[in-house]
Design an enzyme around this catalytic site. Sequence first.
Site, short mmCIF file in Angstrom:
data_model
loop_
_atom_site.label_atom_id
_atom_site.label_comp_id
_atom_site.label_asym_id
_atom_site.label_seq_id
_atom_site.Cartn_x
_atom_site.Cartn_y
_atom_site.Cartn_z
N TYR A 74 20.12 27.25 -45.75
CA TYR A 74 21.05 27.78 -44.74
C TYR A 74 20.76 29.25 -44.46
O TYR A 74 20.74 29.69 -43.31
CB TYR A 74 22.49 27.61 -45.26
CG TYR A 74 23.54 27.90 -44.21
CD1 TYR A 74 24.04 26.89 -43.40
CD2 TYR A 74 24.03 29.19 -44.03
CE1 TYR A 74 24.99 27.15 -42.43
CE2 TYR A 74 25.00 29.46 -43.05
CZ TYR A 74 25.47 28.44 -42.26
OH TYR A 74 26.42 28.70 -41.31
N PHE A 126 15.67 33.37 -13.01
CA PHE A 126 15.58 31.91 -13.07
C PHE A 126 17.01 31.36 -12.98
O PHE A 126 17.97 32.10 -13.16
CB PHE A 126 14.86 31.44 -14.34
CG PHE A 126 14.64 29.95 -14.31
CD1 PHE A 126 13.82 29.39 -13.34
CD2 PHE A 126 15.31 29.11 -15.17
CE1 PHE A 126 13.66 28.01 -13.25
CE2 PHE A 126 15.14 27.72 -15.09
CZ PHE A 126 14.31 27.18 -14.14
N ASP A 127 17.15 30.05 -12.72
CA ASP A 127 18.50 29.53 -12.44
C ASP A 127 19.49 29.73 -13.59
O ASP A 127 20.63 30.09 -13.35
CB ASP A 127 18.46 28.06 -11.97
CG ASP A 127 17.85 27.11 -12.95
OD1 ASP A 127 17.26 27.58 -13.95
OD2 ASP A 127 17.92 25.88 -12.74
N ASP A 216 12.26 38.66 -19.83
CA ASP A 216 12.44 37.23 -20.00
C ASP A 216 11.02 36.72 -20.22
O ASP A 216 10.24 36.57 -19.28
CB ASP A 216 13.08 36.64 -18.73
CG ASP A 216 13.20 35.13 -18.79
OD1 ASP A 216 12.52 34.51 -19.63
OD2 ASP A 216 13.97 34.56 -17.99
N ALA A 218 9.53 33.92 -21.29
CA ALA A 218 9.26 32.48 -21.46
C ALA A 218 7.77 32.14 -21.33
O ALA A 218 7.24 31.34 -22.09
CB ALA A 218 10.07 31.68 -20.44
N LYS A 259 8.43 27.16 -23.83
CA LYS A 259 7.28 27.29 -22.93
C LYS A 259 6.11 27.86 -23.76
O LYS A 259 5.42 27.12 -24.43
CB LYS A 259 7.61 28.20 -21.74
CG LYS A 259 8.52 27.56 -20.72
CD LYS A 259 9.96 27.78 -21.01
CE LYS A 259 10.88 27.39 -19.89
NZ LYS A 259 12.27 27.30 -20.35
N HIS A 451 22.31 21.70 -8.90
CA HIS A 451 21.18 20.77 -8.74
C HIS A 451 21.04 19.79 -9.90
O HIS A 451 20.50 18.71 -9.73
CB HIS A 451 19.88 21.55 -8.54
CG HIS A 451 19.58 22.53 -9.63
ND1 HIS A 451 20.28 23.70 -9.77
CD2 HIS A 451 18.70 22.50 -10.64
CE1 HIS A 451 19.82 24.36 -10.81
NE2 HIS A 451 18.86 23.65 -11.37
#
Length: 466
Positions: A74, A126-127, A216, A218, A259, A451
């Site tokens: 843990y 990004f969304d 970001d 990714a 990614k 979407h």
Amino acid sequence: MSRKRQPIEPHRIKSVEPIKQLSAHEREQRIVEARYNIFRIDAQDIFIDLLTDSGTTAMSARQWAALMIGDESYAGAASFRNFERTVKDIFRKRFVIPCHQGRSAENLMFSTVVEKGKYVLNNTHFDTTRGNTLHKGGIPIDLPCPESTSDEMEPFKGNMDTEHLEAFINEHGAESIAMVVMTVTNNSVGGLPVSMANIHATSEICRRHNILFFFDGARYAENCYFIKRDEPGYGNKSVSDIANEMFECCDGVMMSAKKDGMANIGGFIALNDEDLYQRVTELMIIIEGFPTYGGLAGRDLEVLAVGLREAQDFDYLDFRINQVAYLGEQIKQAGMPIVEPTGGHAVFVDAGKFLPHVPPNEFPGQSVAVEFYREGGIRMSEIGSLMFGGKDPNTGEELIAVRELVRLAMPRRVYTNSHYDYVADVAARIADRRDSLTGYKVVHQTAILRHFTCDLEPLAHKKVHS
Ligand code: F0G
């Protein structure tokens, strides 16, 4: 006649997963049952799945081996330490906060730093980044460089518009801005890269105005490959040196490791400021998990420690970026206009140009995506006015995307060139009957990220005048 050489995979296949094609009749039934929303179709009913490159990576033999030595303690697990060491080494930050994926990193960061009415500036959100900013009452502002939507073959069309950034800060005041985010590569404009010069310029502006500057990250490794290939002065540097230089410029990184972490799940925040680290950590214990596992199993952290390094392998990146270019060329030859140059993780079809008879508010991108499923069992996502449009929850204004794109995202190490040749054959068949494609209307939707769950209906066919 000389044939263009296909990029050759720098790996061989050790384990396979069967895929099967439904009949045309079955596909028609599935798309109607899904109310024309591709996210609703079961994966087993898809032949080639190009919905996303996120979490769809094929793991390497070394990652499968790493899975077995995951430490599931843990607190303070050895796997966390291994992961933490790797992240610090690449991203150059003092503190590492594991999260189960990118959007939970965004949730933790924005819950901590975004107050109602404050701006978050991004080369392009990004969304989920946009959704998380709006959810905290923040105002997301996109500042892509003007070339991002041009047809020029510029190498770094993912850049931030630094002139606009400076002007925005001067107009609204630094204190109105919660943070500036640089998304590498810039997914929403076509997976296009940001240059090191632009990163330095953005960083300099943020430092001068004392504004928090995050990445970001990714698809940072793909971005580093482009810098190495296309930016003067970087040709002889390694991907890892370029990554170090990039991340020395910022205060922190949010990353979806699904990614360029080469893993099926995972993410993290890496940052330098101790006070911010404490505040994020307090919140994460409530919503994500103890700070040394962050919603992940020990084995996931172990897999990420291997994957984050594998993503920096030059031969792998060289193959990947060339495979994207290869698919792009095939789709173009099939008669569909694409965003050029191709980027790092996907080919983006310009559905607005492909279907000039379908206006943005009738979602030409969705029309193309539905047709790829109908014609060939191929799944992909619309990145246009279905994703970015709808009512702005803060202003009530009806939004329209800058461009109507469809993204053929390419999972890492999953599909071979012959799969992509098939995709291009399907594109050619659709191009042959493009005038018969209709627009769509939304009949049910949610306020944020509609979407994913909306229902659609095809509109009546309009006669096309050529
Ligand atoms: N940032 C960028 C640039 C992304 O592309 C994504 C996800 C995220 C953040 C959120 O990460 O999915 O791990 O929560 N993009 C996926 C895509 C979903 O298909 O482009 P996540």
